[in-house]
Design an enzyme around this catalytic site. Sequence first.
Site, PDB file in Angstrom:
ATOM      1  N   CYS A 102      25.537  47.189  36.418  1.00  0.00           N
ATOM      2  CA  CYS A 102      24.250  46.789  36.996  1.00  0.00           C
ATOM      3  C   CYS A 102      23.876  45.337  36.731  1.00  0.00           C
ATOM      4  O   CYS A 102      22.707  44.969  36.878  1.00  0.00           O
ATOM      5  CB  CYS A 102      23.139  47.716  36.490  1.00  0.00           C
ATOM      6  SG  CYS A 102      23.257  49.384  37.142  1.00  0.00           S
ATOM      7  N   ASP A 103      24.845  44.519  36.345  1.00  0.00           N
ATOM      8  CA  ASP A 103      24.527  43.111  36.082  1.00  0.00           C
ATOM      9  C   ASP A 103      25.601  42.190  36.670  1.00  0.00           C
ATOM     10  O   ASP A 103      26.179  41.353  35.969  1.00  0.00           O
ATOM     11  CB  ASP A 103      24.403  42.890  34.576  1.00  0.00           C
ATOM     12  CG  ASP A 103      23.637  41.618  34.236  1.00  0.00           C
ATOM     13  OD1 ASP A 103      22.924  41.101  35.121  1.00  0.00           O
ATOM     14  OD2 ASP A 103      23.745  41.149  33.087  1.00  0.00           O
ATOM     15  N   PRO A 104      25.861  42.304  37.989  1.00  0.00           N
ATOM     16  CA  PRO A 104      26.947  41.527  38.600  1.00  0.00           C
ATOM     17  C   PRO A 104      26.538  40.124  39.049  1.00  0.00           C
ATOM     18  O   PRO A 104      26.738  39.751  40.200  1.00  0.00           O
ATOM     19  CB  PRO A 104      27.347  42.402  39.794  1.00  0.00           C
ATOM     20  CG  PRO A 104      26.057  43.007  40.233  1.00  0.00           C
ATOM     21  CD  PRO A 104      25.265  43.244  38.962  1.00  0.00           C
TER      22      PRO A 104
END
Length: 356
Positions: A128-130
């Site tokens: 969830c942190d791309p």
Amino acid sequence: MIALVNDALSQVLLKFLYSRSQNLLHNHQESISNDDYQELDFLIEAKNSIKCMDNFRRLSPHIADYVYAPAVYWNLSTTKLLTMEFVDGAQVNDLKSIQKLGIAPHDIARLVSRTFAEMMFKHGFVHCDPHFANLLVRKMPSHERDIFGRIKPQLVLLDHGLYKELDISTRTNYAALWKGLVLADANAIKENCKKLGAGEDLYALFAGILTMRPWNRVIDPAVDHLAIQGNASDQSELQMYASLYFPQITELLHKLPRVILLMLKTNDCLRAVNNALVQRPSVESFIIIGRVSSEALIDEKLSHAKSLFSLLRIWLEEISLEVRFGIMQAALWILQFRRAFILWTGKRYTKSLPYI
């Protein structure tokens, strides 16, 4: 460069998430979830990277070789210290370094879209942190090339601290929603927005936040209906909607579960990555999302099929969807060719004009 990360709707979302986090910190410090603590445990982060790669090998073997996470040195790692393999690569938005590698940015954009679509719709375990710094690109270690002789890229995923699991119901509904968005299916959009918590009256707003397009464009059957032009008109339209529907946007974000808010944040990061790589309105990423979400839904139906008739019906549906996405892809190629031809002839005509 098309830069819509700072558009009005994204700013509303970020302000909401910030205010919500501040409220949690000031008023509910004792109820911080286990997930928040797990993000500070580096051994859990290491296990996330292992699980992510295992999911690709088991559930997405067709692209498993094109996605990589640095190896973990377990004997040198603790809950406070994570030691991993050093990987040399270009940051995903560093176009100069990517060009030096001989990799086409379009190929990277397609790989990023496919990678995260597989995570969301098939694995149910999502990085969830791309953002830019967490995605590296390098040549395939095997030096593999495609049929046109182009170097194939490998995507390296960094920072595995923030993952979220989607249960089967949420994953299936989210896949069905994105399938509906790509195919401009108003009924499917309404139904699945409701299932995901948007309620009876906020489905159009939810679809707008996901796609950054107004409702009339979301349900437009044109192949490029979800493409964001990035011009002044688009920016003005987004600002107008954010201003006009601010109370409803706030209400919607309060209604949505935390996992969906994280999907919105992930979606926003991926949009920024795609814009940095392609630097013009992109439709192909939506076609990829439509294909993968449809494949996930077909797989889910097959797992529950109990008769030959059910299998036949699912098989026919799969063929129908493949034909439909094939037509969309062909229409996209024609559209791209027309635009390129118009641009080329326009430049040629301009160069041939006499000086006055």
